[in-house]
Design an enzyme around this catalytic site. Structure first.
Site: not given
Length: 263
Positions: A105, A107, A137
């Site tokens: 990912g 991020d 999350t």
């Protein structure tokens, strides 16, 4: 040259406008919106900024539709060409040890690079290994050794996902409003403490593994929207960084080694 960085997560978009594309640059403005309000980003946040960004770099995990809506506002409002980070085999002095580097990912990649930059600031000559923890999350726990090699990491449910799973899958349990206790004596405290211990335990285990792997004490860095829920856990000798992903994006922008998709 002011520079805009954007982190589009699973529930919120966070943005920061910096004086220049550098990890130590002055923060001129920042904000966040929930993804449901993404259409109002320009009108409510960007339209009246005193400084117009001359460039940008972002990371996105929320999906193509959200990304496109943000791109429209960047182009229509500022005429700014969007650039989105893609994970690569190597960048900013970090080697990506993921089995398929491009599947990491973006991020996480930005946070890993930001954490490595912190390790270098901590000790430029002999940077420690570092464990980068993002609490949102989902929770990610990623390990980088002393030489800047990303060794791998964990993904586990964040607090909200964990509690909602218990609420939907277990009769009579509701999202907790209790306190974290060593020995909870009511259901709400038990749920809150269980979630905290589950995440803290995963971090502690990863920290211990990294310590053994590298033969020295790693640096623990935590960030993310829900990181305050772990800041009181005394067993975690942590440094809390408010915008670790932003620091990674700025480091990448400064080194000009960005693997990015431009629209």
């Amino acid at each position: 040259m002011s520079f805009l960085v954007i982190d589009i997560g699973n529930t919120r978009l966070k943005w920061g406008l910096y004086a220049q594309p550098s990890p130590d640059a002055e923060l001129l403005a920042h904000g966040a919106v929930v993804l449901e309000d993404i259409d109002y980003l320009w009108e409510l946040h960007w339209k009246n900024l005193m400084h117009k960004p001359q460039g940008m770099l972002g990371c996105v995990v929320a999906g193509e539709a959200i990304k496109k809506r943000v791109e429209e506002q960047l182009i229509e409002g500022w005429g700014l060409a969007p650039r989105w980070l893609s994970s690569s085999a190597q960048a900013a002095g970090v080697t990506n040890g993921y089995e398929h580097p491009q599947r990491l990912g973006s991020d996480r990649w930005a946070a890993i690079i930001g954490a490595r930059q912190r390790a270098l600031q901590h000790s430029p000559e002999h940077p420690p290994a570092v464990l980068a923890v993002m609490v949102g999350t989902a929770v990610t726990v990623d390990a980088v050794d002393q030489k800047g090699r990303f060794l791998g990491g964990l993904i586990l449910p964040g607090f909200g996902l964990m509690y909602r799973a218990l609420e939907s899958g277990t009769a009579g349990l509701k999202v907790p409003t209790g306190e974290v206790r060593d020995f909870p004596t009511n259901t709400s405290d038990a749920l809150m403490s269980g979630g905290t211990d589950a995440i803290a335990g995963a971090i502690e285990r990863s920290l211990r593994r990294l310590r053994v792997q590298c033969g020295s004490e790693p640096l623990l860095i935590m960030s993310g929207g829900a990181v305050s829920r772990l800041s009181h856990v005394h067993e975690l000798p942590t440094s809390v960084v408010e915008n670790l992903i932003f620091e990674g994006l700025l480091t990448l922008a400064a080194t000009c080694t960005v693997a990015a998709n431009a629209t």
